[in-house]
Design an enzyme around this catalytic site. Sequence first.
Site, PDB file in Angstrom:
ATOM      1  N   LYS A 249       0.811  -1.228  -5.178  1.00  0.00           N
ATOM      2  CA  LYS A 249       0.198   0.120  -5.186  1.00  0.00           C
ATOM      3  C   LYS A 249       0.496   0.816  -6.491  1.00  0.00           C
ATOM      4  O   LYS A 249       1.442   0.479  -7.222  1.00  0.00           O
ATOM      5  CB  LYS A 249       0.719   0.960  -4.015  1.00  0.00           C
ATOM      6  CG  LYS A 249       2.232   1.200  -3.986  1.00  0.00           C
ATOM      7  CD  LYS A 249       2.738   2.326  -4.876  1.00  0.00           C
ATOM      8  CE  LYS A 249       4.249   2.519  -4.750  1.00  0.00           C
ATOM      9  NZ  LYS A 249       4.781   3.491  -5.760  1.00  0.00           N
TER      10      LYS A 249
ATOM     11  N   ASP B  62       7.447   3.991   1.693  1.00  0.00           N
ATOM     12  CA  ASP B  62       6.113   3.499   1.363  1.00  0.00           C
ATOM     13  C   ASP B  62       5.545   2.533   2.391  1.00  0.00           C
ATOM     14  O   ASP B  62       4.354   2.203   2.345  1.00  0.00           O
ATOM     15  CB  ASP B  62       6.129   2.795  -0.005  1.00  0.00           C
ATOM     16  CG  ASP B  62       6.352   3.758  -1.164  1.00  0.00           C
ATOM     17  OD1 ASP B  62       6.223   4.979  -0.945  1.00  0.00           O
ATOM     18  OD2 ASP B  62       6.653   3.286  -2.273  1.00  0.00           O
TER      19      ASP B  62
END
Length: 300
Positions: free
Chosen positions: A16, A141
């Site tokens: 990401k 996350d």
Amino acid sequence: MRTSTDVPIVVSAPSKINLYLGIHTEKDERGYHRVDSVMAALDLADTLHIEPANELVVLTEPAVDVPMERNTAYRAAVELARAFGFEPRAHISIEKRIPLQAGLGGPSADAAAVLVGLCKLWGIDVHDKRVDKVARSIGADVPFFLHGPLAYLDGAGDCLRERFEPFEGMPVVLVKPQDAGVSAGAAYARFDEEPCPLPPLDPMIEALRNHDGDAVCASIANNLAPASCALEPQIDDVLAWLRAQQGVRAALMSGSGACSFALCDSLERARAIAAAAQNLHEWWAYAATMEKSGATVIES
């Protein structure tokens, strides 16, 4: 324990970037900073192979210098089994492509991929609230990678607030000094010593709601970057170089670093920049594109 399949399961664990990262000075009862985060998944991914076994084993290739029991993938398997009353029995091998201490979310991506793969293996509904609770317990996350795609999260960066239409295929080049690394803990500690003001969040959210790529490029921000750059000055060198390259729409450090990214006007330019970073500076670099989802079973 019932398994839904005896066939090995292959799961993709995408990396990401943070299009926006806003760290607040206040902390929650767990001691975590309040965080606003907008994350987008990329096609740079680790690959996990998961199959039934008599005990829990987690292996990485290349090997990482962390005891197996401290690996986030191992912890995810243990906690998922505990949440559903199972014995954590599985063999998990991880092909690592996402660099560590880069701000690209590799360990969290692997943990989410383990949850997705074991849910498939053990016949668990991945949307069960207990799975999300396990994800949040492993790392901030992990819920993003569990659900994907492009999303805004708050809380400690672990509470999904809004999803957006992904900019699937948008070219992104990733660049990190070869031997550089920043631990999230060190970056946050440095931030606490000298907090940086919050960048405005509303322009990014509005740009995402309108699916306006130019406005997204104009709104990227990360107030943790000064702390990470103080710990690893090479990040500043990479960012200055990226911003000077032809075809770069915007550049920023991702997460707590030490990897930076540039949003590019074409994949051809992203590949050219990656090649130049490697050949001229011997930096690690990768030309990527934005993806539409998080951890995904690709073979079972």
